[in-house]
Design a protein around this motif. Structure first.
Motif, PDB file in Angstrom:
ATOM      1  N   LYS A 185       0.833  -1.201   0.000  1.00  0.00           N
ATOM      2  CA  LYS A 185       0.000   0.000   0.000  1.00  0.00           C
ATOM      3  C   LYS A 185       0.867   1.251   0.000  1.00  0.00           C
ATOM      4  O   LYS A 185       0.622   2.198  -0.767  1.00  0.00           O
ATOM      5  CB  LYS A 185      -0.915  -0.017   1.225  1.00  0.00           C
ATOM      6  CG  LYS A 185      -1.608   1.294   1.547  1.00  0.00           C
ATOM      7  CD  LYS A 185      -2.616   1.684   0.499  1.00  0.00           C
ATOM      8  CE  LYS A 185      -3.404   2.907   0.967  1.00  0.00           C
ATOM      9  NZ  LYS A 185      -4.351   3.392  -0.076  1.00  0.00           N
ATOM     10  N   THR A 186       1.892   1.268   0.843  1.00  0.00           N
ATOM     11  CA  THR A 186       2.777   2.431   0.923  1.00  0.00           C
ATOM     12  C   THR A 186       3.522   2.653  -0.388  1.00  0.00           C
ATOM     13  O   THR A 186       3.680   3.797  -0.843  1.00  0.00           O
ATOM     14  CB  THR A 186       3.784   2.244   2.079  1.00  0.00           C
ATOM     15  OG1 THR A 186       3.067   2.121   3.313  1.00  0.00           O
ATOM     16  CG2 THR A 186       4.733   3.428   2.174  1.00  0.00           C
ATOM     17  N   MET A 187       3.979   1.585  -1.016  1.00  0.00           N
ATOM     18  CA  MET A 187       4.683   1.705  -2.295  1.00  0.00           C
ATOM     19  C   MET A 187       3.772   2.278  -3.373  1.00  0.00           C
ATOM     20  O   MET A 187       4.193   3.110  -4.187  1.00  0.00           O
ATOM     21  CB  MET A 187       5.230   0.348  -2.722  1.00  0.00           C
ATOM     22  CG  MET A 187       6.318  -0.204  -1.817  1.00  0.00           C
ATOM     23  SD  MET A 187       6.928  -1.820  -2.357  1.00  0.00           S
ATOM     24  CE  MET A 187       7.808  -1.339  -3.853  1.00  0.00           C
ATOM     25  N   VAL A 188       2.522   1.868  -3.380  1.00  0.00           N
ATOM     26  CA  VAL A 188       1.564   2.418  -4.346  1.00  0.00           C
ATOM     27  C   VAL A 188       1.339   3.899  -4.073  1.00  0.00           C
ATOM     28  O   VAL A 188       1.369   4.731  -4.984  1.00  0.00           O
ATOM     29  CB  VAL A 188       0.233   1.642  -4.287  1.00  0.00           C
ATOM     30  CG1 VAL A 188      -0.833   2.342  -5.130  1.00  0.00           C
ATOM     31  CG2 VAL A 188       0.429   0.208  -4.780  1.00  0.00           C
ATOM     32  N   GLU A 189       1.133   4.243  -2.802  1.00  0.00           N
ATOM     33  CA  GLU A 189       0.895   5.646  -2.439  1.00  0.00           C
ATOM     34  C   GLU A 189       2.087   6.530  -2.801  1.00  0.00           C
ATOM     35  O   GLU A 189       1.912   7.681  -3.236  1.00  0.00           O
ATOM     36  CB  GLU A 189       0.625   5.758  -0.944  1.00  0.00           C
ATOM     37  CG  GLU A 189      -0.753   5.304  -0.524  1.00  0.00           C
ATOM     38  CD  GLU A 189      -1.002   5.555   0.950  1.00  0.00           C
ATOM     39  OE1 GLU A 189      -2.162   5.803   1.303  1.00  0.00           O
ATOM     40  OE2 GLU A 189      -0.047   5.492   1.751  1.00  0.00           O
ATOM     41  N   ASN A 190       3.295   6.005  -2.635  1.00  0.00           N
ATOM     42  CA  ASN A 190       4.500   6.788  -2.916  1.00  0.00           C
ATOM     43  C   ASN A 190       4.872   6.814  -4.390  1.00  0.00           C
ATOM     44  O   ASN A 190       5.882   7.429  -4.771  1.00  0.00           O
ATOM     45  CB  ASN A 190       5.678   6.234  -2.114  1.00  0.00           C
ATOM     46  CG  ASN A 190       5.515   6.445  -0.612  1.00  0.00           C
ATOM     47  OD1 ASN A 190       4.697   7.243  -0.180  1.00  0.00           O
ATOM     48  ND2 ASN A 190       6.284   5.713   0.179  1.00  0.00           N
ATOM     49  N   GLY A 191       4.116   6.120  -5.222  1.00  0.00           N
ATOM     50  CA  GLY A 191       4.397   6.119  -6.660  1.00  0.00           C
ATOM     51  C   GLY A 191       5.570   5.257  -7.067  1.00  0.00           C
ATOM     52  O   GLY A 191       6.090   5.407  -8.175  1.00  0.00           O
ATOM     53  N   GLU A 192       5.992   4.335  -6.212  1.00  0.00           N
ATOM     54  CA  GLU A 192       7.184   3.551  -6.492  1.00  0.00           C
ATOM     55  C   GLU A 192       6.987   2.557  -7.633  1.00  0.00           C
ATOM     56  O   GLU A 192       7.967   2.135  -8.264  1.00  0.00           O
ATOM     57  CB  GLU A 192       7.646   2.822  -5.230  1.00  0.00           C
ATOM     58  CG  GLU A 192       8.112   3.757  -4.133  1.00  0.00           C
ATOM     59  CD  GLU A 192       8.527   3.023  -2.869  1.00  0.00           C
ATOM     60  OE1 GLU A 192       9.416   2.153  -2.962  1.00  0.00           O
ATOM     61  OE2 GLU A 192       7.964   3.316  -1.801  1.00  0.00           O
ATOM     62  N   ILE A 193       5.749   2.147  -7.881  1.00  0.00           N
ATOM     63  CA  ILE A 193       5.503   1.277  -9.034  1.00  0.00           C
ATOM     64  C   ILE A 193       4.766   2.028 -10.141  1.00  0.00           C
ATOM     65  O   ILE A 193       4.250   1.426 -11.079  1.00  0.00           O
ATOM     66  CB  ILE A 193       4.708   0.016  -8.633  1.00  0.00           C
ATOM     67  CG1 ILE A 193       3.329   0.381  -8.104  1.00  0.00           C
ATOM     68  CG2 ILE A 193       5.485  -0.819  -7.631  1.00  0.00           C
ATOM     69  CD1 ILE A 193       2.390  -0.791  -8.042  1.00  0.00           C
TER      70      ILE A 193
END
Length: 341
Positions: free
Chosen positions: A136-144
Motif C-alpha cells: 500500500k505504501t509503495m503504491v501511495e508513494n508512486g514507487e511502481i
C-alpha cells in the motif's frame, strides 16, 4: 496516551477470545467485561484472563458506565442492532466484518454512529498486515508508477462446516469481502463494476445451500485499473494469501507467510515450509495492530483506520458479486458515495 480505555467484549468465540488476549498486551487498554450467550462456558477462561465480570446479556456491557469501548464479535445477523445500541450508549465501537448482510441495516447502523459521535472501526484486519501495508505504501508513494493491475489470491486451507455455511452470508460476503476491502485499500479507488464466476467444486453441498466454494472475480475501478481475485475454500497446502500490484514503473508482490524462511536445496529437491495453516497464525500481527490503532483513534479523537464507509463499500462490492454470479453478467456499482464520519 494517558487515560486507560476500559473495554467490553460482546461474543466470546474464537475472535472474541483473541481480542481479549491482544488487549491485555496493550498497557492503555483494560478488559472489564465479556458477554456471551453461553456464560457458563467461558467462566474458567475469563477468570484466567482477569476479566472482571461475565454476563449472558450484552446490554449489561453497554450499560456499564465505566466501559468506554466495546468490541462486537457476535454473529453478523446481530451486528447492526448492537452497533446502534452501543452508539446510543455512547460507547466507541469495534465491529467484526461485515457490519450486516443488508445495506439498509448497515446504513442505519452507521447513521446511529454519526448521530451519537462515537468512533467505529470495522474489523478488516488484513489492512494491518505488515506485508500488505508495505505494498500500500509503495503504491501511495508512486514507487511502481500508476497501478494498472491488481491480483489477489485468497484460499482457505479447509472448508468451514456446513452449519457455518448456512449462516455465513455466502462466500462473497463471508470470505471474499476481505479481498474487496484489500482491493479498495491498495488501489485507492472505488470499484465501479464487478464480474463474478463461481461454483461448488470442493463440496457439492455448498450448491444445495445456494453457495459456492470456488470463485474468480474481476473488478474495474473508477480510475480505470482492474483487479482479479481468486478464492477457494480448500487449499490443501495451507492458508494461501498473496497480493501483486503491477504498474507503469514495475510491480510489487507479497508472497505467503511461512513459519520459517529456511529453504533447503539438494540434488533431489528444493524444499521450504508450507504457508501457515490458519488465519490466526497468518494474521497474528495484523490482529494486534488493528486493536492498537483502534485505541489510538479513541485516545486522539481521530478517524479510525477502517471506517464505517470502508465497511459499507466492501459490502456493496460483495452484493454486486452475488448479483453478477446469479445473472451471469457484470454488475455496475452506482452508489459509491463516501459516507463521512
Amino acid at each position: 496516551m494517558t487515560k486507560q480505555i476500559v473495554t467490553g467484549i460482546i461474543g466470546a468465540g474464537r475472535i472474541g477470545k483473541l481480542h481479549v488476549q491482544n488487549i491485555r498486551r496493550i498497557p492503555h487498554m483494560k478488559i472489564k467485561a465479556v458477554s456471551d450467550i453461553q456464560e457458563g462456558r467461558i467462566k474458567g477462561w475469563a477468570d484466567s484472563h482477569q476479566v472482571e465480570y461475565i454476563t449472558s446479556d450484552y446490554r449489561d456491557v453497554l450499560q456499564d458506565p465505566d466501559i468506554d469501548a466495546v468490541l462486537i464479535c457476535s454473529p453478523t445477523v446481530v451486528h447492526a442492532q448492537m452497533i446502534r445500541e452501543a452508539a446510543e450508549a455512547k460507547k466507541h465501537i469495534f465491529c467484526e466484518k461485515p457490519v450486516s448482510f443488508s445495506l439498509d441495516e448497515t446504513k442505519e447502523a452507521l447513521a446511529a454512529v454519526r448521530k451519537h459521535g462515537v468512533a467505529l472501526q470495522v474489523g478488516f484486519n488484513r489492512r494491518f498486515d505488515p506485508h500488505f501495508k508495505k505494498i500500500k505504501t509503495m503504491v501511495e508513494n508512486g514507487e511502481i508508477g500508476t497501478p494498472h493491475l491488481l491480483k489477489i489470491t485468497s484460499r482457505d486451507p479447509e472448508p468451514p462446516n456446513i452449519d457455518y455455511v448456512r449462516t455465513s452470508g455466502g462466500l462473497f460476503m463471508d470470505m471474499s469481502i476481505h479481498d474487496f476491502d484489500m482491493a479498495r485499500y491498495i488501489m485507492g479507488s472505488e470499484v465501479k463494476e464487478v464480474f463474478a464466476k463461481g461454483a461448488a467444486l470442493v463440496n457439492p453441498t455448498f450448491a444445495e445451500l445456494g453457495d459456492i466454494d470456488t470463485a474468480v472475480i474481476t473488478l474495474t475501478f473508477e480510475n480505470g485499473a482492474m483487479a482479479v481475485i481468486d478464492n477457494s475454500r480448500q487449499a490443501v497446502y495451507g492458508y494461501d494469501q498473496r497480493v501483486e500490484v503491477f504498474g507503469t514503473k514495475g510491480s510489487a508482490a507479497a508472497d505467503n507467510s511461512r513459519p520459517t524462511t529456511v529453504e533447503v536445496s539438494t540434488a533431489d529437491f528444493v524444499l521450504k515450509d508450507k504457508p501457515h495453516f490458519f488465519f490466526l497464525e497468518r494474521y497474528k500481527d495484523a490482529y494486534e495492530e488493528e486493536i492498537l490503532r483502534f485505541a489510538e483513534a479513541i485516545a486522539t479523537n481521530q478517524e479510525t483506520a477502517c471506517t464505517g464507509n470502508d465497511g459499507i463499500q466492501a459490502e456493496r462490492i460483495a452484493r454486486a458479486a452475488q448479483q453478477s454470479l446469479a445473472f451471469g453478467m457484470p454488475v455496475s456499482i452506482e452508489h459509491t458515495e463516501k459516507i463521512a464520519f
